[in-house]
Design a protein around this motif. Structure first.
Motif, mmCIF file in Angstrom:
data_model
loop_
_atom_site.group_PDB
_atom_site.id
_atom_site.type_symbol
_atom_site.label_atom_id
_atom_site.label_comp_id
_atom_site.label_asym_id
_atom_site.label_seq_id
_atom_site.Cartn_x
_atom_site.Cartn_y
_atom_site.Cartn_z
ATOM 1 N N TYR A 80 44.034 44.198 34.132
ATOM 2 C CA TYR A 80 44.871 45.080 34.951
ATOM 3 C C TYR A 80 46.298 45.068 34.409
ATOM 4 C CZ TYR A 80 47.700 46.768 38.843
ATOM 5 O OH TYR A 80 48.614 47.444 39.602
ATOM 6 N N ARG A 94 41.154 36.078 48.726
ATOM 7 C CA ARG A 94 39.857 36.715 48.936
ATOM 8 C C ARG A 94 39.433 36.489 50.379
ATOM 9 N NH1 ARG A 94 34.432 34.523 46.091
ATOM 10 N NH2 ARG A 94 35.178 32.688 47.236
ATOM 11 N N ASN A 95 39.180 37.591 51.091
ATOM 12 C CA ASN A 95 38.763 37.510 52.492
ATOM 13 C C ASN A 95 39.746 36.690 53.332
ATOM 14 O OD1 ASN A 95 36.447 38.972 51.803
ATOM 15 N ND2 ASN A 95 35.273 37.106 51.382
ATOM 16 N N ALA A 155 45.381 45.181 44.641
ATOM 17 C CA ALA A 155 43.996 44.815 44.967
ATOM 18 C C ALA A 155 43.117 45.075 43.750
ATOM 19 C CB ALA A 155 43.496 45.598 46.168
ATOM 20 N N LEU A 156 42.272 44.103 43.412
ATOM 21 C CA LEU A 156 41.346 44.224 42.295
ATOM 22 C C LEU A 156 39.924 44.072 42.818
ATOM 23 C CD1 LEU A 156 43.114 41.963 39.616
ATOM 24 C CD2 LEU A 156 43.322 44.436 39.937
ATOM 25 N N LYS A 157 39.036 44.902 42.295
ATOM 26 C CA LYS A 157 37.637 44.840 42.696
ATOM 27 C C LYS A 157 36.815 44.159 41.612
ATOM 28 C CE LYS A 157 33.717 47.694 44.188
ATOM 29 N NZ LYS A 157 33.222 49.060 44.443
ATOM 30 N N VAL A 158 35.973 43.231 42.037
ATOM 31 C CA VAL A 158 35.079 42.528 41.119
ATOM 32 C C VAL A 158 33.818 43.357 40.965
ATOM 33 C CG1 VAL A 158 33.822 40.401 40.678
ATOM 34 C CG2 VAL A 158 36.027 40.321 41.858
ATOM 35 N N ASN A 159 33.569 43.855 39.767
ATOM 36 C CA ASN A 159 32.407 44.725 39.539
ATOM 37 C C ASN A 159 31.118 43.947 39.311
ATOM 38 O OD1 ASN A 159 33.944 47.130 39.711
ATOM 39 N ND2 ASN A 159 34.627 46.854 37.595
ATOM 40 N N ASP A 163 31.538 43.159 44.014
ATOM 41 C CA ASP A 163 32.151 43.962 45.081
ATOM 42 C C ASP A 163 33.170 43.180 45.905
ATOM 43 O OD1 ASP A 163 30.619 46.171 44.312
ATOM 44 O OD2 ASP A 163 28.969 45.583 45.630
ATOM 45 N N ASP A 164 33.515 41.974 45.495
ATOM 46 C CA ASP A 164 34.597 41.263 46.169
ATOM 47 C C ASP A 164 35.926 41.973 45.896
ATOM 48 O OD1 ASP A 164 33.127 39.353 47.396
ATOM 49 O OD2 ASP A 164 33.582 37.738 45.991
ATOM 50 N N MET A 165 36.786 41.993 46.896
ATOM 51 C CA MET A 165 38.131 42.540 46.738
ATOM 52 C C MET A 165 39.115 41.374 46.661
ATOM 53 S SD MET A 165 37.848 45.764 46.462
ATOM 54 C CE MET A 165 39.592 46.162 46.559
#
Length: 336
Positions: free
Chosen positions: A82, A191-192, A113-117, A271-273
């Protein structure tokens, strides 16, 4: 006394006198003389068409599988890259980013915010990447003192650290442009609603910590001048424990490089943010540089690098193609 020379010892006509004629001795035929004369036994293979074709086929059959295995190992590495240097500048300063980064009164915090693919297995390595940053510049590389880093003020000659060798008549520890330009952006991950712990220990080379940076050498008069280059150092912590500095002092050879910031020792699911709270402190805008945050896993081969796998595949494929070409030429025009 007889003076006619007939009885003299040096008479050439005396039958009792035997002249010794010097004989030149030839050097022994040892290893050295054979080596000089290029007469050592050697293997002289005859490159017949069958040998050439078989050799290229063997190279192809070895290199292609190795390339596939290497490429597969590289592709198993999961990366999130990023670039944040442009996004973390307020809209009011988009046209003058240099004034924004130099103004210490303006907040530098930035949240993204980064999304884990894909699933990322721990440990997950955190790198900062800098582009268009020439750490291999001649004057930059020379501006340091390895003896001062190890011995501190016991070593008084810091002339190699110019122009950052002293300040207000007092020596600077660590001196030099490399330490002065220490990278000082920081990252935090959530995370969360739970903060992810970052392990920042053992991110540098063990040999550097133990043999290049003194355990009893502390920062002194560092970043106290009118022009601040980069990050600050805790004067109560010895240089051997300042691992950010140790990582930064190992200069990169290329203008685009990554340096290890820390490790996340928790798995990240698909799909973790991930919310990244970062401080955009480091000035790369003056020279058109780029800053990137990289999260990466590792394989048995290391980080992601497809070059080695493609190189093996290219060499192996070329070897197989050449073997086929030589085989066709031999069939068309055989040698007897």
């Amino acid at each position: 006394m007889d003076r006619d020379g007939s009885g003299g010892l040096g008479s050439a006509s005396s039958p009792d006198v035997v002249r010794s004629i010097p004989v030149r001795s030839h050097p022994p035929h040892d290893f050295l003389s054979k080596f000089k004369q290029q007469s050592l036994p050697a293997c002289k293979p005859v490159l017949t068409p069958s040998w050439v074709v078989a050799t290229f086929l063997l190279m192809g059959f070895v290199f292609v599988p190795v390339g596939l295995v290497t490429l597969r190992a590289s592709r198993t590495v999961v990366e999130i890259v990023y670039r944040y240097d442009a996004d973390c500048v307020p809209e009011a300063f988009k046209g003058n980013k240099v004034s924004y980064i130099k103004d210490s009164s303006l907040p530098k915090n930035c949240t993204r915010a980064l999304k884990v693919n894909k699933y990322m297995k721990a440990p997950i390595y955190i790198y900062y990447q800098l582009d268009n940053y020439y750490q291999n510049h001649r004057r930059y590389v020379k501006s340091r003192s390895d003896k001062q880093l190890l011995r501190g003020l016991e070593y008084t000659d810091s002339s190699s650290c110019k122009p950052e060798e002293s300040n207000n008549g007092l020596p600077v520890v660590p001196c030099g442009l490399i330490a002065w330009s220490l990278f000082n952006d920081t990252y935090q991950f959530v995370r969360n609603s739970a903060k992810l712990r970052i392990n920042r220990k053992n991110i540098s080379w063990k040999s550097d910590r133990e043999h290049k940076f003194g355990k009893h050498v502390y920062p002194l008069n560092f970043q106290n001048g009118s022009l601040i280059g980069g990050g600050q150092l805790d004067p109560s912590i010895p240089l051997s424990d300042q691992e950010d500095l140790i990582v930064w002092m190992r200069t990169a050879a290329l203008p685009s490089f990554r340096k290890l910031y820390g490790r996340i020792e928790e798995d990240l699911d698909a799909d973790d943010m991930i919310v990244v709270n970062l401080m955009n402190n480091y000035n790369t805008y003056s020279f058109g540089g780029k800053k990137k945050l990289v999260l990466s896993t590792a394989s048995w081969l290391g980080g992601r690098n497809d070059f080695l796998g493609f190189a093996y595949l290219f060499v192996g494929s070329c070897s197989i193609i050449l073997s086929i070409v030589f085989l066709l030429l031999h069939v068309k025009s055989p040698r007897y």
